[in-house]
Design an enzyme around this catalytic site. Structure first.
Site, mmCIF file in Angstrom:
data_model
loop_
_atom_site.group_PDB
_atom_site.id
_atom_site.type_symbol
_atom_site.label_atom_id
_atom_site.label_comp_id
_atom_site.label_asym_id
_atom_site.label_seq_id
_atom_site.Cartn_x
_atom_site.Cartn_y
_atom_site.Cartn_z
ATOM 1 N N LYS A 74 -32.384 16.094 -2.781
ATOM 2 C CA LYS A 74 -33.216 16.583 -2.485
ATOM 3 C C LYS A 74 -32.097 17.345 -0.720
ATOM 4 O O LYS A 74 -32.885 17.624 -0.593
ATOM 5 C CB LYS A 74 -34.055 15.101 -2.055
ATOM 6 C CG LYS A 74 -34.488 15.281 -2.644
ATOM 7 C CD LYS A 74 -35.835 13.803 -2.851
ATOM 8 C CE LYS A 74 -36.475 12.719 -3.697
ATOM 9 N NZ LYS A 74 -37.358 11.920 -3.183
ATOM 10 N N ALA A 139 -34.218 7.683 0.939
ATOM 11 C CA ALA A 139 -35.226 7.634 -0.080
ATOM 12 C C ALA A 139 -36.788 7.204 1.589
ATOM 13 O O ALA A 139 -37.528 7.469 2.095
ATOM 14 C CB ALA A 139 -36.310 6.256 -0.550
ATOM 15 N N ASN A 159 -31.934 -2.499 6.801
ATOM 16 C CA ASN A 159 -30.760 -2.311 5.564
ATOM 17 C C ASN A 159 -29.977 -3.203 6.115
ATOM 18 O O ASN A 159 -29.297 -3.868 6.467
ATOM 19 C CB ASN A 159 -30.491 -0.696 6.338
ATOM 20 C CG ASN A 159 -29.893 -0.247 5.328
ATOM 21 O OD1 ASN A 159 -30.348 -0.157 3.965
ATOM 22 N ND2 ASN A 159 -28.879 0.722 5.382
ATOM 23 N N TYR A 227 -41.790 2.443 -9.410
ATOM 24 C CA TYR A 227 -43.334 1.533 -10.307
ATOM 25 C C TYR A 227 -41.981 1.526 -11.043
ATOM 26 O O TYR A 227 -41.555 2.229 -11.975
ATOM 27 C CB TYR A 227 -44.007 3.289 -10.427
ATOM 28 C CG TYR A 227 -43.692 4.038 -11.536
ATOM 29 C CD1 TYR A 227 -42.882 5.556 -10.095
ATOM 30 C CD2 TYR A 227 -43.804 4.892 -12.442
ATOM 31 C CE1 TYR A 227 -42.640 6.787 -9.840
ATOM 32 C CE2 TYR A 227 -43.235 6.150 -12.549
ATOM 33 C CZ TYR A 227 -42.681 6.687 -12.393
ATOM 34 O OH TYR A 227 -42.330 8.207 -12.246
ATOM 35 N N GLY A 248 -44.995 2.161 -6.712
ATOM 36 C CA GLY A 248 -45.363 3.560 -6.098
ATOM 37 C C GLY A 248 -46.138 4.785 -7.437
ATOM 38 O O GLY A 248 -45.658 5.971 -6.590
#
Ligand code: ATR
Length: 280
Positions: A74, A139, A159, A227, A248
Protein backbone atom coordinates in the site's frame (compact mmCIF):
# COMPACT_ATOMS: atom_id res chain seq x y z
CA UNK A 1 -13.81 -12.89 -28.83
CA UNK A 2 -13.15 -9.31 -29.86
CA UNK A 3 -15.95 -8.24 -27.53
CA UNK A 4 -14.44 -10.05 -24.54
CA UNK A 5 -11.08 -8.31 -25.11
CA UNK A 6 -12.79 -4.98 -24.50
CA UNK A 7 -14.11 -5.84 -21.05
CA UNK A 8 -12.71 -3.50 -18.39
CA UNK A 9 -10.23 -5.28 -16.15
CA UNK A 10 -9.38 -4.85 -12.48
CA UNK A 11 -7.42 -6.91 -9.99
CA UNK A 12 -6.22 -7.12 -6.42
CA UNK A 13 -2.46 -7.20 -5.97
CA UNK A 14 -0.85 -8.47 -2.80
CA UNK A 15 1.37 -11.05 -1.16
CA UNK A 16 -0.25 -13.17 0.13
CA UNK A 17 -3.41 -12.71 -1.91
CA UNK A 18 -4.89 -16.19 -2.37
CA UNK A 19 -7.48 -15.74 0.40
CA UNK A 20 -8.60 -12.30 -0.78
CA UNK A 21 -12.37 -11.98 -0.97
CA UNK A 22 -12.13 -8.97 -3.28
CA UNK A 23 -12.69 -10.89 -6.56
CA UNK A 24 -15.92 -12.37 -5.19
CA UNK A 25 -17.10 -9.03 -3.77
CA UNK A 26 -16.43 -7.05 -6.95
CA UNK A 27 -17.97 -9.73 -9.18
CA UNK A 28 -21.11 -9.59 -7.01
CA UNK A 29 -21.17 -5.76 -7.08
CA UNK A 30 -20.90 -5.91 -10.88
CA UNK A 31 -23.78 -8.40 -11.15
CA UNK A 32 -26.03 -6.35 -8.88
CA UNK A 33 -25.33 -3.07 -10.70
CA UNK A 34 -25.31 -4.46 -14.26
CA UNK A 35 -21.69 -3.54 -14.82
CA UNK A 36 -19.53 -5.59 -17.15
CA UNK A 37 -16.02 -6.09 -15.83
CA UNK A 38 -13.45 -8.71 -14.99
CA UNK A 39 -11.67 -8.74 -11.60
CA UNK A 40 -8.79 -11.07 -10.84
CA UNK A 41 -6.35 -11.91 -8.08
CA UNK A 42 -2.61 -11.30 -8.68
CA UNK A 43 0.16 -12.59 -6.46
CA UNK A 44 3.00 -10.09 -6.63
CA UNK A 45 6.64 -10.94 -5.75
CA UNK A 46 7.73 -9.04 -2.64
CA UNK A 47 10.14 -6.83 -4.61
CA UNK A 48 8.11 -6.71 -7.78
CA UNK A 49 5.15 -4.41 -7.22
CA UNK A 50 5.88 -1.72 -9.77
CA UNK A 51 6.89 -4.25 -12.46
CA UNK A 52 3.71 -6.29 -11.84
CA UNK A 53 1.59 -3.18 -12.03
CA UNK A 54 3.24 -2.16 -15.29
CA UNK A 55 2.67 -5.68 -16.71
CA UNK A 56 -0.99 -5.60 -15.79
CA UNK A 57 -1.45 -2.27 -17.55
CA UNK A 58 0.70 -3.08 -20.60
CA UNK A 59 -0.72 -6.54 -21.30
CA UNK A 60 -4.31 -5.32 -21.17
CA UNK A 61 -4.34 -3.28 -24.38
CA UNK A 62 -6.07 -0.40 -22.62
CA UNK A 63 -8.68 -2.50 -20.82
CA UNK A 64 -7.00 -2.37 -17.36
CA UNK A 65 -8.81 0.40 -15.46
CA UNK A 66 -7.63 -0.05 -11.91
CA UNK A 67 -6.56 -2.28 -9.07
CA UNK A 68 -6.83 -2.77 -5.37
CA UNK A 69 -3.64 -3.05 -3.40
CA UNK A 70 -3.21 -5.02 -0.22
CA UNK A 71 -0.34 -5.95 2.11
CA UNK A 72 2.50 -5.14 1.88
CA UNK A 73 2.29 -2.82 -1.12
CA UNK A 74 0.00 0.00 0.00
CA UNK A 75 2.87 2.44 0.71
CA UNK A 76 4.61 1.69 -2.57
CA UNK A 77 1.33 2.06 -4.46
CA UNK A 78 0.86 5.53 -3.03
CA UNK A 79 4.45 6.57 -3.72
CA UNK A 80 4.43 5.60 -7.39
CA UNK A 81 1.15 7.27 -8.38
CA UNK A 82 1.10 10.51 -10.35
CA UNK A 83 -2.01 11.78 -8.55
CA UNK A 84 -2.73 11.14 -4.87
CA UNK A 85 -6.04 11.92 -3.11
CA UNK A 86 -5.97 13.88 0.14
CA UNK A 87 -6.97 10.84 2.21
CA UNK A 88 -4.29 8.64 0.62
CA UNK A 89 -1.68 11.36 1.18
CA UNK A 90 -2.63 11.57 4.86
CA UNK A 91 -2.33 7.80 5.21
CA UNK A 92 0.80 7.75 2.98
CA UNK A 93 -0.78 4.55 1.65
CA UNK A 94 -3.17 3.59 -1.14
CA UNK A 95 -5.50 0.62 -1.52
CA UNK A 96 -7.17 1.75 -4.77
CA UNK A 97 -5.44 2.74 -8.00
CA UNK A 98 -7.24 4.04 -11.08
CA UNK A 99 -5.54 4.06 -14.46
CA UNK A 100 -6.56 7.19 -16.33
CA UNK A 101 -5.25 8.96 -19.44
CA UNK A 102 -3.28 11.42 -17.28
CA UNK A 103 -1.63 8.68 -15.21
CA UNK A 104 -2.19 6.55 -12.12
CA UNK A 105 -4.50 7.98 -9.44
CA UNK A 106 -4.08 6.67 -5.89
CA UNK A 107 -6.81 6.71 -3.27
CA UNK A 108 -7.37 5.08 0.09
CA UNK A 109 -10.88 3.80 0.83
CA UNK A 110 -10.05 1.87 4.02
CA UNK A 111 -11.05 4.64 6.41
CA UNK A 112 -14.26 5.44 4.55
CA UNK A 113 -15.05 1.70 4.63
CA UNK A 114 -14.51 1.51 8.38
CA UNK A 115 -16.59 4.63 9.08
CA UNK A 116 -19.44 3.41 6.88
CA UNK A 117 -19.44 -0.05 8.48
CA UNK A 118 -19.52 1.43 11.98
CA UNK A 119 -22.17 4.05 11.22
CA UNK A 120 -24.42 2.38 8.63
CA UNK A 121 -24.07 -1.34 9.26
CA UNK A 122 -23.45 -1.38 13.02
CA UNK A 123 -25.64 1.70 13.59
CA UNK A 124 -23.14 3.44 15.89
CA UNK A 125 -22.56 7.16 15.30
CA UNK A 126 -19.00 8.41 15.65
CA UNK A 127 -19.90 12.05 16.31
CA UNK A 128 -19.19 13.04 19.89
CA UNK A 129 -17.77 9.66 20.88
CA UNK A 130 -14.62 8.80 22.82
CA UNK A 131 -12.58 6.55 20.57
CA UNK A 132 -9.45 4.48 21.18
CA UNK A 133 -7.38 3.42 18.18
CA UNK A 134 -4.98 0.58 18.99
CA UNK A 135 -1.88 0.56 16.78
CA UNK A 136 -0.01 3.15 14.72
CA UNK A 137 1.14 1.14 11.70
CA UNK A 138 -0.21 1.14 8.16
CA UNK A 139 -3.68 -0.07 9.11
CA UNK A 140 -4.13 2.64 11.74
CA UNK A 141 -2.73 5.35 9.43
CA UNK A 142 -5.32 4.42 6.81
CA UNK A 143 -8.29 5.08 9.09
CA UNK A 144 -7.37 7.84 11.55
CA UNK A 145 -8.21 10.74 9.20
CA UNK A 146 -11.71 9.50 8.29
CA UNK A 147 -12.43 8.65 11.97
CA UNK A 148 -11.58 12.23 12.93
CA UNK A 149 -13.57 13.67 10.05
CA UNK A 150 -16.60 11.66 11.16
CA UNK A 151 -16.61 13.84 14.27
CA UNK A 152 -15.28 11.70 17.12
CA UNK A 153 -14.92 14.07 20.09
CA UNK A 154 -11.87 12.49 21.62
CA UNK A 155 -9.44 10.13 19.92
CA UNK A 156 -6.53 8.40 21.63
CA UNK A 157 -3.97 6.51 19.56
CA UNK A 158 -2.30 3.87 21.72
CA UNK A 159 0.69 1.99 20.40
CA UNK A 160 3.37 -0.35 21.74
CA UNK A 161 6.02 2.15 20.67
CA UNK A 162 5.06 5.68 21.68
CA UNK A 163 7.06 7.49 18.98
CA UNK A 164 4.99 5.96 16.16
CA UNK A 165 1.73 6.96 17.85
CA UNK A 166 3.07 10.49 18.34
CA UNK A 167 4.12 10.78 14.70
CA UNK A 168 0.72 9.61 13.50
CA UNK A 169 -1.06 12.07 15.80
CA UNK A 170 1.25 14.88 14.71
CA UNK A 171 0.43 14.24 11.06
CA UNK A 172 -3.28 14.53 11.82
CA UNK A 173 -3.09 17.56 14.13
CA UNK A 174 -4.72 19.92 11.66
CA UNK A 175 -7.64 17.57 11.04
CA UNK A 176 -8.24 17.28 14.76
CA UNK A 177 -9.06 20.97 15.20
CA UNK A 178 -12.51 20.19 16.62
CA UNK A 179 -11.60 17.12 18.65
CA UNK A 180 -8.98 16.10 21.17
CA UNK A 181 -6.32 13.87 19.71
CA UNK A 182 -3.73 12.24 21.95
CA UNK A 183 -1.03 9.59 21.73
CA UNK A 184 0.03 7.16 24.45
CA UNK A 185 1.89 3.94 25.00
CA UNK A 186 -0.29 0.85 24.85
CA UNK A 187 0.83 -0.08 28.35
CA UNK A 188 -0.28 3.33 29.70
CA UNK A 189 -3.73 3.54 28.16
CA UNK A 190 -6.28 4.92 30.62
CA UNK A 191 -9.90 6.01 30.65
CA UNK A 192 -13.11 4.62 29.28
CA UNK A 193 -14.08 4.58 25.64
CA UNK A 194 -17.27 4.25 23.60
CA UNK A 195 -15.47 2.72 20.63
CA UNK A 196 -12.20 0.74 20.58
CA UNK A 197 -10.73 -0.12 17.17
CA UNK A 198 -7.98 -2.74 17.00
CA UNK A 199 -5.63 -1.84 14.14
CA UNK A 200 -2.60 -3.73 15.46
CA UNK A 201 -1.29 -6.78 13.69
CA UNK A 202 -1.35 -8.87 16.87
CA UNK A 203 -4.35 -10.88 15.70
CA UNK A 204 -2.37 -12.05 12.66
CA UNK A 205 0.61 -13.20 14.67
CA UNK A 206 -1.60 -14.91 17.26
CA UNK A 207 -0.33 -12.65 20.06
CA UNK A 208 -2.82 -11.06 22.40
CA UNK A 209 -3.00 -7.49 23.63
CA UNK A 210 -2.76 -6.88 27.35
CA UNK A 211 -5.54 -4.34 27.84
CA UNK A 212 -7.08 -3.08 31.09
CA UNK A 213 -10.54 -4.55 31.76
CA UNK A 214 -12.12 -1.17 32.52
CA UNK A 215 -11.35 0.35 29.12
CA UNK A 216 -14.85 -0.10 27.75
CA UNK A 217 -18.00 1.78 28.64
CA UNK A 218 -20.85 -0.67 29.04
CA UNK A 219 -22.34 -1.28 25.62
CA UNK A 220 -19.21 0.06 23.92
CA UNK A 221 -18.32 -1.05 20.41
CA UNK A 222 -15.12 -3.09 20.05
CA UNK A 223 -14.05 -3.36 16.44
CA UNK A 224 -11.26 -5.52 15.02
CA UNK A 225 -10.17 -4.53 11.52
CA UNK A 226 -9.37 -8.21 10.87
CA UNK A 227 -12.03 -10.86 10.34
CA UNK A 228 -12.29 -14.60 10.74
CA UNK A 229 -10.05 -16.42 13.24
CA UNK A 230 -7.58 -13.51 13.33
CA UNK A 231 -10.16 -11.28 15.03
CA UNK A 232 -11.33 -13.85 17.57
CA UNK A 233 -8.97 -13.12 20.49
CA UNK A 234 -9.73 -9.38 20.66
CA UNK A 235 -13.45 -9.84 20.08
CA UNK A 236 -13.70 -12.56 22.76
CA UNK A 237 -11.95 -10.19 25.18
CA UNK A 238 -14.43 -7.44 24.27
CA UNK A 239 -17.50 -9.67 24.73
CA UNK A 240 -16.23 -10.83 28.09
CA UNK A 241 -16.25 -7.18 29.16
CA UNK A 242 -19.76 -6.45 27.95
CA UNK A 243 -18.95 -4.78 24.64
CA UNK A 244 -20.62 -5.16 21.27
CA UNK A 245 -17.98 -6.98 19.20
CA UNK A 246 -17.63 -6.51 15.46
CA UNK A 247 -15.07 -7.92 13.02
CA UNK A 248 -13.72 -6.19 9.91
CA UNK A 249 -15.72 -8.06 7.27
CA UNK A 250 -18.05 -5.09 6.87
CA UNK A 251 -15.08 -2.76 6.46
CA UNK A 252 -13.74 -5.06 3.76
CA UNK A 253 -17.01 -4.89 1.82
CA UNK A 254 -17.43 -1.14 2.35
CA UNK A 255 -13.88 -0.24 1.26
CA UNK A 256 -14.52 -2.33 -1.84
CA UNK A 257 -17.81 -0.51 -2.44
CA UNK A 258 -16.02 2.84 -2.25
CA UNK A 259 -13.39 1.59 -4.74
CA UNK A 260 -16.15 0.32 -7.03
CA UNK A 261 -17.78 3.75 -6.87
CA UNK A 262 -14.49 5.46 -7.79
CA UNK A 263 -14.04 3.16 -10.78
CA UNK A 264 -17.59 2.77 -12.04
CA UNK A 265 -19.46 5.82 -10.69
CA UNK A 266 -22.14 3.52 -9.23
CA UNK A 267 -22.72 2.65 -5.55
CA UNK A 268 -23.25 -1.09 -5.13
CA UNK A 269 -25.68 -2.46 -2.50
CA UNK A 270 -22.90 -3.15 0.01
CA UNK A 271 -25.08 -4.09 3.01
CA UNK A 272 -26.76 -6.80 0.93
CA UNK A 273 -23.40 -8.14 -0.26
CA UNK A 274 -22.08 -8.15 3.32
CA UNK A 275 -25.04 -10.28 4.41
CA UNK A 276 -24.38 -12.69 1.57
CA UNK A 277 -20.69 -12.90 2.42
CA UNK A 278 -21.43 -13.63 6.08
CA UNK A 279 -23.76 -16.44 5.00
CA UNK A 280 -21.18 -18.15 2.75
P1 ATR B 1 -0.18 -2.98 9.51
O1 ATR B 1 0.00 -2.56 8.08
O2 ATR B 1 -0.98 -4.23 9.69
O3 ATR B 1 -0.66 -1.86 10.38
P2 ATR B 1 2.43 -2.51 10.59
O4 ATR B 1 2.53 -1.23 9.85
O5 ATR B 1 3.62 -3.40 10.69
O6 ATR B 1 1.28 -3.42 10.00
O7 ATR B 1 1.91 -2.16 12.06
C1 ATR B 1 1.64 -3.15 13.02
C2 ATR B 1 1.02 -2.51 14.25
O8 ATR B 1 0.71 -3.53 15.21
C3 ATR B 1 1.95 -1.53 14.95
O9 ATR B 1 1.17 -0.54 15.56
C4 ATR B 1 2.62 -2.44 15.98
O10 ATR B 1 3.17 -1.77 17.09
P3 ATR B 1 4.67 -1.13 17.00
O11 ATR B 1 4.53 0.10 16.16
O12 ATR B 1 5.03 -0.83 18.39
O13 ATR B 1 5.52 -2.18 16.36
C5 ATR B 1 1.44 -3.28 16.42
N1 ATR B 1 1.85 -4.55 17.02
C6 ATR B 1 2.40 -5.61 16.40
N2 ATR B 1 2.63 -6.62 17.30
C7 ATR B 1 2.22 -6.16 18.51
C8 ATR B 1 2.18 -6.70 19.84
N3 ATR B 1 2.62 -7.94 20.10
N4 ATR B 1 1.66 -5.95 20.82
C9 ATR B 1 1.22 -4.69 20.57
N5 ATR B 1 1.23 -4.11 19.35
C10 ATR B 1 1.71 -4.82 18.33
Amino acid sequence: MEHSLKIDRYCVMGNPVEHSQSPWIHARFAQLTDQTLRYERRLVPLHGFSASLRNFIDESDGTAKGCNVTVPFKFEACALAQHVSARAALAAAANTLSFRPDGIHADNTDGAGLVRDIERNAGVKLAGQRLLLLGAGGAAAGVLGPLLMAGSAHVTVANRSLDKAQQLVQRHAELAARSTLAACRLADVQGRFDIVVNATSTSLSGESLALPANLLHSGALAYDMMYGPAARGFLDWARTHGAQARDGLGMLVEQAAEAFFIWRGVRPPSAEVLQELRAL
